[in-house]
Design a protein around this motif. Structure first.
Motif, short mmCIF file in Angstrom:
data_model
loop_
_atom_site.label_atom_id
_atom_site.label_comp_id
_atom_site.label_asym_id
_atom_site.label_seq_id
_atom_site.Cartn_x
_atom_site.Cartn_y
_atom_site.Cartn_z
N ALA A 1 0.86 -1.47 0.13
CA ALA A 1 0.18 -0.74 0.06
C ALA A 1 1.06 1.49 0.16
CB ALA A 1 -0.91 0.13 1.19
N LEU A 2 2.03 0.59 0.73
CA LEU A 2 2.70 1.86 0.87
C LEU A 2 3.40 2.58 -0.76
CD1 LEU A 2 4.90 1.66 4.43
CD2 LEU A 2 3.03 3.06 3.81
N ALA A 3 3.72 1.33 -1.04
CA ALA A 3 4.89 1.48 -2.82
C ALA A 3 3.05 2.10 -3.62
CB ALA A 3 5.16 0.03 -3.04
N ASP B 1 0.59 7.31 3.19
CA ASP B 1 2.14 7.91 3.83
C ASP B 1 2.55 7.28 4.56
OD1 ASP B 1 2.09 10.15 2.14
OD2 ASP B 1 -0.03 10.23 2.86
N ARG B 2 1.64 6.37 5.42
CA ARG B 2 2.91 5.70 6.05
C ARG B 2 1.38 4.72 6.88
NH1 ARG B 2 0.62 7.98 12.15
NH2 ARG B 2 -0.59 9.63 10.89
N GLY B 3 2.15 3.42 8.13
CA GLY B 3 1.53 2.34 8.18
C GLY B 3 1.57 1.82 9.92
N ILE B 4 0.56 1.40 9.98
CA ILE B 4 0.22 0.41 11.47
C ILE B 4 0.08 -0.71 10.87
CG2 ILE B 4 -0.48 0.85 13.54
CD1 ILE B 4 -1.56 3.51 13.10
N ASN C 1 -12.98 1.34 -8.78
CA ASN C 1 -11.44 1.72 -9.52
C ASN C 1 -11.25 1.12 -10.47
OD1 ASN C 1 -9.63 1.24 -8.02
ND2 ASN C 1 -10.64 3.17 -6.88
N GLU C 2 -9.73 1.06 -11.25
CA GLU C 2 -9.19 -0.06 -10.91
C GLU C 2 -7.30 0.03 -10.39
OE1 GLU C 2 -7.58 -1.86 -15.32
OE2 GLU C 2 -9.56 -1.44 -15.55
N PRO C 3 -7.26 -0.44 -9.34
CA PRO C 3 -5.37 -0.48 -8.67
C PRO C 3 -4.76 -0.25 -9.69
CG PRO C 3 -6.78 -1.64 -7.62
CD PRO C 3 -7.80 -1.45 -8.75
N ARG C 4 -3.76 0.98 -9.44
CA ARG C 4 -2.19 0.49 -10.25
C ARG C 4 -1.43 0.40 -9.69
NH1 ARG C 4 -1.19 7.04 -8.43
NH2 ARG C 4 -3.81 6.17 -8.83
N TYR C 5 -0.76 -0.15 -10.62
CA TYR C 5 0.59 -1.33 -10.48
C TYR C 5 0.92 -0.45 -9.47
CZ TYR C 5 -0.89 -5.18 -12.43
OH TYR C 5 -2.16 -6.39 -13.06
N ALA C 6 2.43 -0.76 -8.24
CA ALA C 6 3.85 0.32 -7.83
C ALA C 6 4.63 0.59 -9.10
CB ALA C 6 4.20 -0.28 -6.84
N SER C 7 5.10 1.19 -8.83
CA SER C 7 6.14 1.71 -9.68
C SER C 7 7.39 0.81 -8.99
CB SER C 7 6.80 2.62 -10.48
OG SER C 7 6.66 4.30 -9.46
N LEU C 8 8.51 0.82 -10.06
CA LEU C 8 10.46 0.32 -9.00
C LEU C 8 10.49 1.72 -8.20
CD1 LEU C 8 11.19 -2.03 -8.63
CD2 LEU C 8 12.97 -1.34 -10.32
N PRO C 9 10.59 3.04 -8.32
CA PRO C 9 11.06 4.16 -8.22
C PRO C 9 9.90 4.21 -6.65
CG PRO C 9 10.59 4.85 -10.32
CD PRO C 9 10.08 3.44 -9.69
N ASN C 10 8.68 3.52 -6.77
CA ASN C 10 8.18 4.24 -5.72
C ASN C 10 7.94 3.02 -4.53
OD1 ASN C 10 6.93 6.20 -6.09
ND2 ASN C 10 4.83 5.47 -7.22
N ILE C 11 8.48 1.70 -4.91
CA ILE C 11 8.38 0.48 -4.83
C ILE C 11 9.97 0.98 -3.37
CG2 ILE C 11 9.57 -2.23 -4.40
CD1 ILE C 11 7.39 -2.12 -6.86
N LYS D 1 11.43 3.17 -2.41
CA LYS D 1 10.55 5.09 -1.86
C LYS D 1 10.20 4.09 -0.45
CE LYS D 1 9.46 8.16 -4.98
NZ LYS D 1 8.71 8.67 -5.75
N ALA D 2 8.86 3.83 -0.88
CA ALA D 2 8.30 2.71 0.42
C ALA D 2 8.92 2.32 1.52
CB ALA D 2 6.90 1.40 -0.51
N LYS D 3 10.42 1.64 1.54
CA LYS D 3 11.33 1.22 2.02
C LYS D 3 11.53 2.41 2.86
CE LYS D 3 13.18 -2.28 -1.19
NZ LYS D 3 12.97 -3.57 -1.10
N LYS D 4 11.48 3.33 2.57
CA LYS D 4 11.65 4.81 4.21
C LYS D 4 10.79 4.82 4.17
CE LYS D 4 16.09 5.74 1.86
NZ LYS D 4 16.80 6.01 0.80
#
Ligand code: AMP
Length: 249
Positions: A75-77, A81-84, A181-191, A193-196
């Motif tokens: 979801a972050l990718a 913005d943030r997760g719990i 809607n049709e959910p997007r695929y996460a792009s590699l740069p966003n994957i 970025k999501a690690k941080k």
């Protein structure tokens, strides 16, 4: 304005589920797990609201084993913005999920909470409605279109024979239907970025919620095997078989 999205880790929708040999449940060992498809739609909708400058922050919450962190990362990718992560090894049922989400809502004060209409593992279709009752917030279930209009939320729902549009006062609970809607695929740069992006780790006890299951599963069984069909020679033979063999007319 904040949006809170609930995401559940479930058996991937492409997997053919197998019942455990002792009939106590579904085989989960070495089975591909993914985000519940209706929750992907919920995350996508929150991202679209953020892109339209209607909300500022998207928080995703998942309740389950440590591996639910992967679902939050997905979801972050996508753009949250943030997760719990509320970690538990115990089987978690809709009422407990709703109680936990209620406390998260009390703390985070989102204006809109988006959930899937149902989790495809247990097919309960209960959590959103229970959360709405616990919070005493308005609810729009099975949404196929949503629009924020000032302090109101316009929700279009598919009902038998047409569409129903509701005007809800915020804060509100929304559950997603397939056509929202049709959910997007996460792009590699966003994957990457999501690690941080931050994921807070909690336990149900931190929220003072007793998650003891209220329902006991007695038995899970495979559906009966379909028998081979047959080709009949004439309509009268078909009618005869429906009447005398299948006994359905
Ligand atoms: P259900 O009522 O179990 O069919 O689930 C409806 C929706 O509630 C799901 O699509 C999720 O958005 C949310 N939900 C249910 N269980 C969980 C969970 N363990 N963690 C996070 N969200 C959940």
């Amino acid at each position: 304005m904040k949006a809170l999205v609930a995401v559940k880790r479930v058996v991937d929708y492409n997997v053919k589920v197998r019942v455990k040999s002792d009939n106590s449940g579904i085989e989960l060992t070495n089975v591909k797990m993914s985000m519940n498809p209706f929750d992907e739609i919920a995350v996508e909708e929150a991202i679209r609201l953020k892109e339209a400058n209607k909300i500022d922050e998207i928080i995703v919450v998942s309740i389950g084993t440590k591996q639910s962190q992967e679902t939050i990362r997905t979801a972050l990718a996508m753009g949250a913005d943030r997760g719990i992560l509320i970690e538990t090894e115990t089987e978690i049922q809709p009422l407990s999920v709703a109680k936990l989400l209620k406390v998260v809502c009390d703390e985070e004060k989102p204006e809109i909470v988006i959930l899937g209409k149902q989790a495809i593992d247990d097919d309960a279709n209960q959590t959103g409605q229970m959360l709405s009752a616990l919070l005493n917030w308005s609810q729009g279930t099975f949404a196929s279109k949503i629009e924020i209009d000032g302090n109101n939320l316009m929700v279009t729902r598919e009902i038998d024979g047409g569409l129903e549009t509701l005007k809800l006062a915020l804060p509100s609970i929304i559950t997603t239907d397939l056509r929202l809607n049709e959910p997007r695929y996460a792009s590699l740069p966003n994957i990457m970025k999501a690690k941080k992006k931050p994921i807070e780790e909690k336990k149900p006890e931190d929220y003072g919620v007793d998650i003891t299951p209220r329902l006991t599963t007695l038995k899970v069984v495979e559906p009966p095997k379909r028998e081979a069909g047959m080709i009949v020679e004439s309509i009268s033979e078909l009618v005869d078989k429906l009447k005398n063999e299948a006994k359905v007319i």
